[in-house]
Design an enzyme around this catalytic site. Structure first.
Site, PDB file in Angstrom:
ATOM      1  CD  GLU A  92       6.811 -13.786  52.075  1.00 37.75           C
ATOM      2  OE1 GLU A  92       6.083 -13.430  53.014  1.00 37.75           O
ATOM      3  OE2 GLU A  92       7.098 -13.053  51.136  1.00 37.75           O
ATOM      4  CB  CYS A 138       5.211 -18.186  42.923  1.00 38.48           C
ATOM      5  SG  CYS A 138       6.533 -16.984  42.872  1.00 38.48           S
ATOM      6  CB  CYS A 153      17.941 -11.609  45.702  1.00 39.58           C
ATOM      7  SG  CYS A 153      18.572 -11.654  44.001  1.00 39.58           S
ATOM      8  CB  CYS A 162      16.248  -5.469  40.933  1.00 41.53           C
ATOM      9  SG  CYS A 162      17.050  -6.769  39.971  1.00 41.53           S
ATOM     10  CB  CYS A 173      13.227  -6.554  43.667  1.00 40.67           C
ATOM     11  SG  CYS A 173      13.003  -8.177  44.404  1.00 40.67           S
ATOM     12  CB  CYS A 176       5.821  -9.940  40.956  1.00 35.75           C
ATOM     13  SG  CYS A 176       5.460 -11.258  39.887  1.00 35.75           S
TER      14      CYS A 176
END
Ligand code: SAH
Ligand code: SF4
Length: 395
Positions: free
Chosen positions: A94, A107, A114, A118, A121, A356
């Site tokens: 995205e 962004c 990933c 984390c 996230c 975020c």
């Protein structure tokens, strides 16, 4: 058999020059190509009218300008736009455009998924599939910039609130943040190649201060970035001590806080401004107490920085909650009273999950992170069903 075409979006200025030289063309052809592609947004080689016909014919045979196919284009009430882009093999990433009165920020993503994983996230939760190529990274800016320039809603907005660069260049996007999906410094070469294009006057001509790399703390790559392409740096901290950070940002187990902060100190002389940004995602009952705020002050008091408090954007599987507005304010007050610079990030594009950490895209998890999470739970015996209870125990 014909060989596959090269994607001209993959080349930064030096790579374009080398490619053009390899075709026995004059160096200024590389500059022309860069301008056609990045400044004018032209993808059809036939339309590049000042290139010699024979050169165009060669390019048509060997090259193309290919950005990621769009799966979804969403508009939020506040002007935020989010695009879901197809990166093949069942993966999607995205990009988000956030218009503000004094800037237009894009962004962008650097990886499909990933591997850092984390706890808070949603990208990390999905696991990792692959690095994006430099063409796929810069292609997000290429596509968004040229789409927005031709979008009546975006143009109306920018006429009312002109962004830096708009009057001279017609540029809608004035700032880029690498805060989408992925850890940019774990896809170093491709990210740097894309960053160079963002800064290059023949391409987007953005100032170093307006291009930000956000990292969870890949220490050796922070040092390399200082040498290769020192743009603004944001470091995702999220905890004031190693014990908690080891759990929230597993990369901390490899690069603990003292190593990370030393790398930040080394980066500062190269940074485009005289401070760095630390991001701190506010998680209810996990990292948001007064004691932790004071610990954060002690940790950061000797480094020139701005602390950006990000209220956690929840996603169902996290088991975590956003800190209350009062708690965020109380935490911020402790930082401010101690003389630190701290801001609370506004959440944008709420109605399209564009904030975020909500960028989930769609990732085929090659690292099998979900299976590993089950395995970790076996090792960390005290890990209860709800991660929040387990994290609270650490404090
Ligand atoms: N991998 C990089 C950049 C992408 S994440 C990094 O971690 O810095 C961009 C920012 O969003 C980071 O500061 C990250 O910690 C934060 N973030 C991730 N998930 C979040 C969530 N659910 N709510 C709020 N912020 C989040
Ligand atoms: Fe990766 Fe950044 Fe998400 Fe951590 S916060 S999992 S590093 S994208």
């Amino acid at each position: 058999m014909t060989s596959p075409r090269v994607n001209l979006l993959d080349f930064d200025a030096d790579q374009m020059a080398a490619y053009v030289a390899g075709l026995n063309e004059k160096p200024f052809r590389a500059k022309q190509l860069m301008q056609w592609i990045h400044q004018r947004g032209i993808s059809d080689i036939n339309d590049m009218s000042d290139l010699a016909k024979s050169f165009r014919a060669t390019l048509l045979d060997k090259a193309e300008v290919l950005s990621l196919p769009i799966i979804k284009d969403e508009h939020a009430a506040d002007g935020t736009r989010k695009w879901l882009l197809d990166v093949g093999a069942g993966n999607a990433v995205e990009s988000v455009f956030i218009p503000e009165d004094d800037r237009g920020t894009l962004c962008i993503s650097s990886q499909a998924g990933c591997a850092v994983n984390c706890r808070f996230c949603s990208t990390g939760h999905q696991g990792f599939s692959r690095n994006l190529t430099s063409g796929e990274i810069i292609g997000q800016l290429w596509f968004a910039e040229h789409l927005l320039r031709n979008d009546p809603e975006a143009v109306r907005r920018i006429e009312k609130y002109p962004t830096p660069g708009w009057e001279h260049t017609g540029r809608v996007i004035s700032n880029v943040v690498m805060m989408g999906m992925g850890e940019p410094l774990l896809n170093y070469d491709n990210v740097v190649s894309a960053l160079r294009l963002m800064l290059d006057d023949r391409a987007y001509g953005l100032s170093r201060r307006r291009v930000t790399v956000s990292t969870s703390g890949v220490v050796p790559m922070i040092d390399r970035l200082a040498q290769d392409c020192p743009v603004a740096l944001a470091v995702s901290l999220h905890a004031p001590n190693d014990q908690l950070r080891d759990q929230l940002v597993p990369l901390n187990q490899k690069y603990p806080l003292h190593e990370l902060l030393d790398a930040c100190e080394r980066y500062l002389p190269f940074a485009p401004r005289d401070f760095l940004t630390f991001e701190y995602c506010m998680l209810d009952g996990v990292n948001d107490s007064d004691i932790q705020a004071k610990e954060l002050v002690r940790l950061l008091k000797n480094i020139k920085c701005k602390i950006n408090l990000i209220p956690f954007n929840p996603f169902p599987e996290s088991g975590l909650k956003r800190s209350s507005a009062q708690r965020v304010n109380a935490f911020a007050s402790i930082l401010l009273d101690a003389g630190m610079v701290a801001t609370v990030r506004k959440t944008r594009g709420d109605d399209i999950a564009a904030a975020c950490g909500q960028l989930a895209g769609d990732v085929v998890d090659r690292t099998r992170v979900r299976e590993r999470a089950v395995h970790d739970a076996d090792i960390i015996t005290e890990l209860p069903e709800q991660p929040i209870e387990w994290l609270k125990k650490l404090n």
